[in-house]
Design a protein around this motif. Sequence first.
Motif, PDB file in Angstrom:
ATOM      1  N   PRO A 308       0.737  -1.256   0.163  1.00  0.00           N
ATOM      2  CA  PRO A 308      -0.040   0.080   0.067  1.00  0.00           C
ATOM      3  C   PRO A 308       0.900   1.200   0.136  1.00  0.00           C
ATOM      4  N   ALA A 309       1.956   1.111   0.852  1.00  0.00           N
ATOM      5  CA  ALA A 309       2.802   2.390   0.827  1.00  0.00           C
ATOM      6  C   ALA A 309       3.336   2.838  -0.551  1.00  0.00           C
ATOM      7  N   ILE A 310       3.879   1.833  -1.344  1.00  0.00           N
ATOM      8  CA  ILE A 310       4.618   1.969  -2.729  1.00  0.00           C
ATOM      9  C   ILE A 310       3.521   2.227  -3.404  1.00  0.00           C
ATOM     10  N   ALA A 311       2.372   1.394  -3.408  1.00  0.00           N
ATOM     11  CA  ALA A 311       1.240   1.750  -4.159  1.00  0.00           C
ATOM     12  C   ALA A 311       0.911   3.350  -4.527  1.00  0.00           C
ATOM     13  N   SER A 312       0.530   3.926  -3.268  1.00  0.00           N
ATOM     14  CA  SER A 312      -0.097   5.217  -3.201  1.00  0.00           C
ATOM     15  C   SER A 312       1.187   6.264  -3.841  1.00  0.00           C
ATOM     16  N   ARG A 313       2.237   5.924  -3.452  1.00  0.00           N
ATOM     17  CA  ARG A 313       3.332   6.908  -4.289  1.00  0.00           C
ATOM     18  C   ARG A 313       3.561   6.790  -5.634  1.00  0.00           C
ATOM     19  N   ALA A 314       3.443   5.220  -6.165  1.00  0.00           N
ATOM     20  CA  ALA A 314       3.340   5.048  -7.400  1.00  0.00           C
ATOM     21  C   ALA A 314       2.221   5.550  -8.353  1.00  0.00           C
ATOM     22  N   ARG A 315       0.985   5.865  -7.918  1.00  0.00           N
ATOM     23  CA  ARG A 315       0.165   6.386  -8.525  1.00  0.00           C
ATOM     24  C   ARG A 315       0.508   8.005  -8.582  1.00  0.00           C
ATOM     25  N   GLN A 316       0.972   8.372  -7.871  1.00  0.00           N
ATOM     26  CA  GLN A 316       1.240   9.846  -7.837  1.00  0.00           C
ATOM     27  C   GLN A 316       2.518  10.332  -8.639  1.00  0.00           C
ATOM     28  N   GLY A 317       3.301   9.158  -9.215  1.00  0.00           N
ATOM     29  CA  GLY A 317       4.481   9.234  -9.751  1.00  0.00           C
ATOM     30  C   GLY A 317       5.475   9.939  -8.912  1.00  0.00           C
ATOM     31  N   GLU A 318       5.427   9.499  -7.779  1.00  0.00           N
ATOM     32  CA  GLU A 318       6.400   9.990  -6.689  1.00  0.00           C
ATOM     33  C   GLU A 318       7.898   9.471  -6.868  1.00  0.00           C
ATOM     34  N   PHE A 319       8.051   8.354  -7.298  1.00  0.00           N
ATOM     35  CA  PHE A 319       9.613   7.901  -7.269  1.00  0.00           C
ATOM     36  C   PHE A 319      10.024   8.319  -8.650  1.00  0.00           C
ATOM     37  N   VAL A 320       9.483   8.429  -9.871  1.00  0.00           N
ATOM     38  CA  VAL A 320       9.994   9.128 -11.071  1.00  0.00           C
ATOM     39  C   VAL A 320      10.501  10.420 -10.304  1.00  0.00           C
ATOM     40  N   THR A 321       9.525  11.134  -9.845  1.00  0.00           N
ATOM     41  CA  THR A 321      10.216  12.268  -9.314  1.00  0.00           C
ATOM     42  C   THR A 321      11.457  12.481  -8.272  1.00  0.00           C
ATOM     43  N   CYS A 322      11.399  11.610  -7.532  1.00  0.00           N
ATOM     44  CA  CYS A 322      12.400  11.529  -6.744  1.00  0.00           C
ATOM     45  C   CYS A 322      13.752  11.182  -7.335  1.00  0.00           C
ATOM     46  N   PHE A 323      13.320  10.367  -8.420  1.00  0.00           N
ATOM     47  CA  PHE A 323      14.432   9.792  -9.298  1.00  0.00           C
ATOM     48  C   PHE A 323      15.115  10.923 -10.107  1.00  0.00           C
ATOM     49  N   ASP A 324      14.441  11.783 -10.409  1.00  0.00           N
ATOM     50  CA  ASP A 324      14.517  12.719 -11.305  1.00  0.00           C
ATOM     51  C   ASP A 324      15.897  13.763 -10.932  1.00  0.00           C
ATOM     52  N   HIS A 325      16.889  13.431 -11.520  1.00  0.00           N
ATOM     53  CA  HIS A 325      18.194  14.079 -11.272  1.00  0.00           C
ATOM     54  C   HIS A 325      18.047  15.551 -11.856  1.00  0.00           C
ATOM     55  N   PHE A 326      17.305  15.749 -12.804  1.00  0.00           N
ATOM     56  CA  PHE A 326      17.128  17.121 -13.538  1.00  0.00           C
ATOM     57  C   PHE A 326      16.860  18.241 -12.173  1.00  0.00           C
ATOM     58  N   ASP A 327      15.607  17.877 -11.320  1.00  0.00           N
ATOM     59  CA  ASP A 327      15.061  18.633 -10.625  1.00  0.00           C
ATOM     60  C   ASP A 327      16.149  18.721  -9.499  1.00  0.00           C
ATOM     61  N   LEU A 328      16.576  17.622  -8.756  1.00  0.00           N
ATOM     62  CA  LEU A 328      17.645  17.756  -8.022  1.00  0.00           C
ATOM     63  C   LEU A 328      18.803  18.651  -7.906  1.00  0.00           C
ATOM     64  N   LEU A 329      19.251  18.569  -9.310  1.00  0.00           N
ATOM     65  CA  LEU A 329      20.484  19.302  -9.501  1.00  0.00           C
ATOM     66  C   LEU A 329      20.101  20.744  -9.788  1.00  0.00           C
ATOM     67  N   GLN A 330      18.835  20.927 -10.488  1.00  0.00           N
ATOM     68  CA  GLN A 330      18.682  22.343 -10.863  1.00  0.00           C
ATOM     69  C   GLN A 330      18.502  22.978  -9.323  1.00  0.00           C
ATOM     70  N   THR A 331      17.811  22.509  -8.246  1.00  0.00           N
ATOM     71  CA  THR A 331      17.494  23.218  -7.027  1.00  0.00           C
ATOM     72  C   THR A 331      19.052  23.121  -6.353  1.00  0.00           C
ATOM     73  N   ALA A 332      19.722  22.452  -6.553  1.00  0.00           N
ATOM     74  CA  ALA A 332      21.178  22.498  -6.026  1.00  0.00           C
ATOM     75  C   ALA A 332      21.945  23.461  -6.401  1.00  0.00           C
ATOM     76  N   ILE A 333      21.879  23.761  -7.976  1.00  0.00           N
ATOM     77  CA  ILE A 333      22.419  24.920  -8.484  1.00  0.00           C
ATOM     78  C   ILE A 333      22.143  26.180  -8.167  1.00  0.00           C
ATOM     79  N   ASN A 334      20.793  26.305  -8.122  1.00  0.00           N
ATOM     80  CA  ASN A 334      20.142  27.593  -7.833  1.00  0.00           C
ATOM     81  C   ASN A 334      20.436  27.854  -6.418  1.00  0.00           C
TER      82      ASN A 334
END
Length: 334
Positions: A308-334
């Motif tokens: 259930p914990a993984i399913a609710s996050r997977a429906r929101q697409g949260e794992f890809v967002t966490c995995f998204d190094h674009f975002d991660l790196l952009q916030t770190a650069i800014n």
Amino acid sequence: MPVLSYLHQLFCAETCQAYIHTLRWKDRPFQCPRCQSQDVRPWGHYHYRPGLKRYWCRGCRRTFNDLTHTLFAQSQRSLSHWILATFLLCLSCSSRRIAREVGVHIRTSFRWCWWLRNAALSYEMHRQLEGTVEADELYHTVGNKGQAQHGRKKLLGRRPRHRRKKREPGRGHYDKDRPAMIAWASRQGPIVVQAVKDFTLKTVQQATDLAVQAGSRLYTDSASSYRALKGYLHEFVNHTQKEYVRGEVHENWAECLFSLLKPYLRLFRGISNYNLPGYLGFFQFLRNFRSQKAFEQAELILQAALDPAIASRARQGEFVTCFDHFDLLQTAIN
Ligand SMILES: [Zn+2]
């Protein structure tokens, strides 16, 4: 006309339910998914879903079944659809192909594929390599593939490039629709593939800290961003001087990884820059579990989807967002 249109019509619904029941409670305590009470008892069946058992929870005085709060809850389609779709996803099929083979609408299969990819990414969230690690980078053309939200005309913010973008000279960049991908291949087996905005020193240092344990041995090419890395035992081969191997020092494993990644990405006929990290993460999952057969990989995904914990996050697409190094790196650069 064939006698049978789809493979999953041969599956027995009750066997599928019994399989999912085993997977769901295999490593988890049998309890109510709402209030975690273990005071539950059987409560009959559903006449429209053969094999699906219902249970009564005395804690919250409600009923639940094997699919409550999982990725498959409230799906109109049978479990055999889901099992076949997951299997085909592990055989690197596109969502259109899955829609044809399983007999669902393209939008349904696209949604399923993204939920299942997210569930697979739950295995890859904290992977860090150690020992001897090779690295190499590649630039891949991505775009704005996909529909605009609510079906309106999509605003690209540029002239359409008619699918074949002319490549600009020099290194790629996220803003020029050609982000860099860095592949880290450990000589012990596991790999990490990252999508990053650009290939500057700062970005590469952050990407390395995420992917590789400090103090590991790194073998790369002679790019200046690698040469300035801190915290690693670093050696490189100089490709401009036609040096590809020097004793143990080479990056052929990482380059070989790209020869597998490129045909995998080509399958999707153009990728949106928004979705690129998800595809890379799923490729990483398939490679890291490559010793297993496609159905064993599918079983891992199904098992994650039943949490259930993984399913609710997977429906929101949260794992890809966490995995998204674009975002991660952009916030770190800014
Ligand atoms: Zn309960």
